[in-house]
Design a protein around this motif. Structure first.
Motif, short mmCIF file in Angstrom:
data_model
loop_
_atom_site.label_atom_id
_atom_site.label_comp_id
_atom_site.label_asym_id
_atom_site.label_seq_id
_atom_site.Cartn_x
_atom_site.Cartn_y
_atom_site.Cartn_z
N LEU A 1 0.83 -1.21 0.00
CA LEU A 1 0.00 0.00 0.00
C LEU A 1 0.87 1.26 0.00
O LEU A 1 0.54 2.26 -0.65
CB LEU A 1 -0.94 0.00 1.22
N LEU A 2 1.99 1.21 0.73
CA LEU A 2 2.91 2.34 0.75
C LEU A 2 3.48 2.59 -0.64
O LEU A 2 3.62 3.73 -1.09
CB LEU A 2 4.04 2.09 1.75
N SER A 3 3.81 1.51 -1.35
CA SER A 3 4.32 1.63 -2.72
C SER A 3 3.28 2.27 -3.64
O SER A 3 3.61 3.11 -4.48
CB SER A 3 4.73 0.26 -3.26
N CYS A 4 2.01 1.87 -3.48
CA CYS A 4 0.94 2.45 -4.29
C CYS A 4 0.81 3.95 -4.03
O CYS A 4 0.68 4.76 -4.97
CB CYS A 4 -0.39 1.76 -4.00
N PHE A 5 0.86 4.34 -2.76
CA PHE A 5 0.76 5.76 -2.41
C PHE A 5 1.99 6.53 -2.89
O PHE A 5 1.87 7.64 -3.43
CB PHE A 5 0.60 5.91 -0.89
N LEU A 6 3.17 5.93 -2.72
CA LEU A 6 4.39 6.58 -3.19
C LEU A 6 4.41 6.67 -4.72
O LEU A 6 4.99 7.60 -5.27
CB LEU A 6 5.62 5.81 -2.70
N GLY A 7 3.76 5.70 -5.39
CA GLY A 7 3.65 5.77 -6.84
C GLY A 7 2.89 7.01 -7.26
O GLY A 7 3.28 7.71 -8.21
N PHE A 8 1.80 7.31 -6.55
CA PHE A 8 1.06 8.55 -6.82
C PHE A 8 1.93 9.77 -6.53
O PHE A 8 2.00 10.71 -7.34
CB PHE A 8 -0.21 8.61 -5.96
N LEU A 9 2.59 9.77 -5.36
CA LEU A 9 3.43 10.92 -5.00
C LEU A 9 4.56 11.13 -6.00
O LEU A 9 4.91 12.26 -6.33
CB LEU A 9 4.01 10.73 -3.59
N LEU A 10 5.13 10.02 -6.49
CA LEU A 10 6.21 10.14 -7.46
C LEU A 10 5.70 10.75 -8.76
O LEU A 10 6.35 11.64 -9.33
CB LEU A 10 6.84 8.77 -7.73
N MET A 11 4.55 10.27 -9.24
CA MET A 11 3.98 10.84 -10.46
C MET A 11 3.68 12.33 -10.29
O MET A 11 3.98 13.15 -11.15
CB MET A 11 2.72 10.07 -10.86
N TYR A 12 3.09 12.65 -9.13
CA TYR A 12 2.74 14.04 -8.86
C TYR A 12 3.99 14.91 -8.73
O TYR A 12 4.06 16.01 -9.32
CB TYR A 12 1.92 14.13 -7.57
N SER A 13 5.00 14.43 -8.00
CA SER A 13 6.21 15.22 -7.79
C SER A 13 7.01 15.37 -9.09
O SER A 13 7.64 16.40 -9.32
CB SER A 13 7.09 14.58 -6.71
N THR A 14 6.96 14.35 -9.96
CA THR A 14 7.63 14.44 -11.26
C THR A 14 7.01 15.53 -12.10
O THR A 14 7.70 16.37 -12.69
CB THR A 14 7.55 13.09 -12.01
N VAL A 15 5.68 15.54 -12.16
CA VAL A 15 4.96 16.57 -12.92
C VAL A 15 5.21 17.95 -12.31
O VAL A 15 5.43 18.93 -13.03
CB VAL A 15 3.45 16.25 -12.95
N LEU A 16 5.20 18.02 -10.98
CA LEU A 16 5.40 19.29 -10.29
C LEU A 16 6.80 19.84 -10.56
O LEU A 16 6.97 21.04 -10.84
CB LEU A 16 5.21 19.09 -8.79
N CYS A 17 7.82 18.97 -10.50
CA CYS A 17 9.19 19.40 -10.74
C CYS A 17 9.38 19.85 -12.19
O CYS A 17 10.03 20.87 -12.46
CB CYS A 17 10.16 18.27 -10.41
N SER A 18 8.79 19.11 -13.13
CA SER A 18 8.87 19.51 -14.53
C SER A 18 8.10 20.80 -14.79
O SER A 18 8.49 21.62 -15.62
CB SER A 18 8.32 18.39 -15.43
N TYR A 19 7.01 21.00 -14.06
CA TYR A 19 6.16 22.18 -14.22
C TYR A 19 6.91 23.44 -13.77
O TYR A 19 6.90 24.46 -14.48
CB TYR A 19 4.88 22.00 -13.41
N TYR A 20 7.56 23.38 -12.62
CA TYR A 20 8.25 24.54 -12.09
C TYR A 20 9.68 24.69 -12.63
O TYR A 20 10.25 25.78 -12.59
CB TYR A 20 8.31 24.48 -10.56
#
Length: 337
Positions: free
Chosen positions: A245-264
């Motif tokens: 479950l932690l991996s699933c949640f971190l998968g979301f966070l990784l996708m979100y943080s990747t987009v956020l880092c590329s965005y800024y």
């Protein structure tokens, strides 16, 4: 009129100046957030796929996609975030991101399970020159000689380390090189598609996951990946379930943080932050995990690669934080008009 006066004037009455300082902070925080998420998910996935021997990396990817869809949809319903409702133009706007997204997911998880952490992180550094090449071709960016030399050091170190890898795994190498290609292309095209007037960063995340979860499930069924997941003997192990479950949640966070880092920042900066993260992951992998076989040449190659990655990271991030020169003559003309 000085740059300080311009910033003061804008800060008093206009958005450009007001956004300048927060955007610099946002760059640093988004890069740090991405690096942290990327670091944690590699360790958790390595534990699931190697320590516990979970045989279904595609099923794990499906869990991460499902977590992304649920979190973003619930957030949209509660008006915490906003992204456009579905219409028939969205698949056209997103293409080819969904294909790159699922390719990145599956190849990344598959390579993690088949390579030692140090070799995985070294070979993942080929994402950097690939991203540089794609940004040059697709986005028309140019890079200095110092950057190119640092990239060469990364590639040289990776070749030395890979050439003396005593735990050589051809299938793992193929998956990790595919992962490099998908990651680089995904980062560049995500930067291109994240127009706030169109889908925005949340829309890109949500519809990517929605479009690809069914095809990925079909792949999982047809390859026997789903059957292996359902027959896995650790589903009654509470620690395994919590890490899954932690991996699933971190998968979301990784996708979100990747987009956020590329965005800024940029796709290249995202790749660079990944290189910094890989330094700590690689050396931790020598101490834990139990699948790293030491050799002097391999260790030298690792260190050359890490040094090149750090130098490259320093050059890229310092150039982004350097204040842009202000054309005072144009400012005076604008004020007169």
């Amino acid at each position: 009129m000085t740059a300080a006066c311009q910033a003061e004037a804008e800060g008093a009455g206009g958005e450009p100046g007001a956004a300048r300082l927060p955007s610099r902070v946002a760059r640093l925080l988004s890069a740090l957030f991405y690096g942290t998420c990327s670091f944690l998910i590699v360790l958790v996935n390595k534990a699931l796929l190697t320590t516990y021997g979970f045989p279904s990396p595609i099923f794990l990817g499906i869990g991460q996609m499902a977590a992304t869809i649920m979190i973003l949809y619930v957030s949209k319903l509660n008006k915490i975030i906003h992204f456009p409702d579905f219409d028939k133009k969205i698949p056209v706007k997103l293409f080819p991101l969904p294909l790159l997204y699922v390719g990145n997911h599956i190849s990344g998880l598959s390579s993690t399970s088949k390579l030692s952490l140090p070799m995985f992180t070294v070979l993942r550094k080929f994402t950097i020159p690939l991203t540089l090449l794609l940004e040059t071709v697709i986005l028309g960016k140019q890079y200095s000689l110092n950057i190119i030399i640092s990239v060469f050091a990364i590639i040289l170190g990776a070749f030395i380390a890979a050439g003396s890898d005593l735990a050589f795994n051809l299938e793992g190498y193929i998956f990790v090189f595919l992962n490099d290609i998908f990651t680089a292309a995904n980062g560049v095209y995500t930067k291109q598609k994240m127009d706030p007037k169109e889908l925005g960063k949340y829309g890109v995340l949500f519809y990517n996951a929605c479009f690809m979860i069914i095809p990925t499930l079909i792949i999982s069924v047809s390859t026997g990946d789903l059957r292996q997941a359902t027959e896995f003997n650790q589903w009654k192990n509470v620690l395994f379930i919590l890490q899954f479950l932690l991996s699933c949640f971190l998968g979301f966070l990784l996708m979100y943080s990747t987009v956020l880092c590329s965005y800024y920042n940029s796709a290249l900066t995202t790749a660079v932050v990944g290189a910094i993260k890989n330094v700590s992951v690689a050396y931790i992998g020598m101490l834990i995990g139990g699948d790293y076989i030491f050799s002097l040449l391999n260790f030298v190659g690792l260190n050359i690669c890490m040094a090149g990655g750090l130098r490259y990271s320093f050059l890229t991030l310092s150039s982004q934080l350097k204040p842009k020169p202000v054309d005072e003559e144009n400012i005076r003309l604008d004020l007169k008009s």
